[in-house]
Design a protein around this motif. Structure first.
Motif, PDB file in Angstrom:
ATOM      1  N   LYS A  54      34.094 -22.126   4.749  1.00 60.35           N
ATOM      2  CA  LYS A  54      34.783 -20.836   4.637  1.00 60.35           C
ATOM      3  C   LYS A  54      33.782 -19.691   4.629  1.00 60.35           C
ATOM      4  O   LYS A  54      33.987 -18.681   5.309  1.00 60.35           O
ATOM      5  CB  LYS A  54      35.639 -20.806   3.374  1.00 60.35           C
ATOM      6  N   GLU A  72      41.249 -18.738  10.002  1.00 62.24           N
ATOM      7  CA  GLU A  72      42.300 -19.385   9.211  1.00 62.24           C
ATOM      8  C   GLU A  72      42.748 -20.694   9.867  1.00 62.24           C
ATOM      9  O   GLU A  72      43.007 -21.682   9.180  1.00 62.24           O
ATOM     10  CB  GLU A  72      43.491 -18.445   9.031  1.00 62.24           C
ATOM     11  N   HIS A  76      42.373 -24.397   8.170  1.00 63.89           N
ATOM     12  CA  HIS A  76      43.524 -25.297   8.039  1.00 63.89           C
ATOM     13  C   HIS A  76      43.194 -26.681   8.605  1.00 63.89           C
ATOM     14  O   HIS A  76      43.530 -27.700   8.009  1.00 63.89           O
ATOM     15  CB  HIS A  76      44.741 -24.704   8.747  1.00 63.89           C
TER      16      HIS A  76
END
Length: 102
Positions: A54, A72, A76
């Motif tokens: 991240k 994002e 995921h």
């Protein structure tokens, strides 16, 4: 109905391939999935892989190498990939160790 004809034989009606797969294979697959997904705990995966990835992805967004939506999406995928790590390792093993290795 069996092949366009109505059957009164209960065994024959239950012996359809999809019914047999659902009844016998699905519990085995679900059990295997739970055992593999427990090999790497969710907390460890979050701390080691997702948190570090991240920060790298946020850096890539900051210097405009990718969009926030792509970041994002990749996060995921990383969160869901935990259950595939153990099987992927066995695919890279020599064929002498496993029957399905490279």
């Amino acid at each position: 109905r069996l092949l366009g004809n109505t059957t009164k034989d209960a065994f024959l009606a239950e012996a359809l391939p999809l019914t047999l797969l659902r009844r016998h294979v699905t519990p085995l697959v679900l059990e295997l999935h739970s055992k593999i997904s427990e090999a790497i705990s969710s907390q460890t995966w979050q701390k080691v892989v997702v948190a570090k990835s991240k920060s790298l992805l946020e850096l890539a967004v900051m210097v405009r190498l990718m969009s926030d939506q792509t970041k994002e999406w990749l996060l995921h995928i990383l969160k869901e990939a935990r259950v595939l790590v153990v099987p992927a390792i066995t695919l890279l093993m020599p064929g002498i160790i496993t029957q399905f290795g490279v």
